[in-house]
Design an enzyme around this catalytic site. Structure first.
Site, PDB file in Angstrom:
ATOM      1  N   SER A 138      39.883  89.701  63.218  1.00 24.45           N
ATOM      2  CA  SER A 138      41.302  90.013  63.038  1.00 24.45           C
ATOM      3  C   SER A 138      41.502  91.466  63.435  1.00 24.45           C
ATOM      4  CB  SER A 138      41.716  89.813  61.576  1.00 24.45           C
ATOM      5  OG  SER A 138      42.969  90.419  61.308  1.00 24.45           O
ATOM      6  N   TYR A 151      40.742  91.105  52.317  1.00 25.51           N
ATOM      7  CA  TYR A 151      40.814  90.378  53.585  1.00 25.51           C
ATOM      8  C   TYR A 151      40.429  91.286  54.744  1.00 25.51           C
ATOM      9  CZ  TYR A 151      42.800  88.000  57.645  1.00 25.51           C
ATOM     10  OH  TYR A 151      42.970  87.409  58.874  1.00 25.51           O
TER      11      TYR A 151
END
EC number: 1.1.1.1
Length: 254
Positions: A138, A151
């Site tokens: 990501s 995250y």
């Protein structure tokens, strides 16, 4: 690299970005697409088969948080079916900073364990043929969304782990790279929890900024696979595909 007649194993190939990427993959005339996912979706599997009936599509239920031994057992079954696996895509991920242990287990530990399991079959030191690993990271692995540090940290770990895999390729015969999507309009980002509820509106605020569709992301995802560049850190953001040059601040010297 042409994907024609290749065998691809796709972990979480039925998710938001995952399903659109699976749609693009079958258009490339794979020989086999083996999808491992926690939840079965017969309608999606049927759709993929209809897109290109020449591609053999197989589904196995799989939870990335299982022990390595269970993953190895599943992979043994898959290798018996397809004989060779050319590409492994590790795509499982959750976004919920209330679930600290599960976020790390799914986003990072599960990816490491799945990779470790397939090395048992691919590692050239064991007589294996080598292989290609595509790990989904990501952009938060580069620069965190600070309201979701768990995250973001898990995705930074994916980038670091994959870069190490790439450097180990001369030893193992296994190459690796990451694809790192920017904010993509999927159910993952419509509503999620910040760490300790530091920002209750984090999802809404994030979606106020420019985003990309999962289809745009999927098209560039497959382009990155076709480019097949060991050690690459790809940014897939706003419909573009861009290689990232990682800045080195320290060298272990070994």
């Amino acid at each position: 690299m042409s994907l024609t007649n290749k065998n691809v194993v796709f972990v979480a190939g039925l998710g938001g970005i995952g399903l659109d990427t699976s749609r693009e993959l079958v258009k490339r005339n794979l020989k086999n697409l083996v999808i491992l996912d926690r939840i079965d979706n017969p309608a999606a599997i049927a759709e993929l088969k209809a897109i290109n009936p020449k591609v053999t599509i197989t589904f196995y239920p799989y939870d990335v948080t299982v022990p390595v031994a269970e993953t190895t057992k599943l992979l043994k079954t898959i290798f018996a079916q397809v004989k060779t696996i050319d590409v492994l895509i590790n795509g499982a991920g959750i976004l919920d900073d209330h679930q600290i242990e599960r976020t790390i287990a799914v986003n990072y530990t599960g990816l490491v364990n799945t990779t470790t399991a397939i090395l048992d079959f691919w590692d050239k030191r064991k007589g294996g043929p080598g292989g290609i690993i595509c790990n989904i990271g990501s952009v938060t692995g580069f620069n965190a969304i600070y309201q979701v540090p768990v995250y973001s940290g898990s995705k930074a770990a994916v980038v670091n782990f994959t870069s190490s895999l790439a450097k180990l390729a001369p030893i193992t015969g296994v190459t690796a790279y990451t694809v790192n999507p920017g904010i993509t309009r999927t159910t993952l980002v419509h509503k999620f929890n910040s760490w300790l509820d530091v920002e209750p509106r984090v999802a809404e605020k994030l979606l106020e900024h420019p985003t990309q569709t999962s289809q745009q992301c999927a098209e560039n995802f497959v382009k990155a696979i076709e480019l097949n560049k060991n050690g690459a850190i790809w940014k897939l953001d706003l419909g573009t595909l861009e290689p990232i040059t990682w800045t080195q601040h320290w060298d272990s010297g070994i």
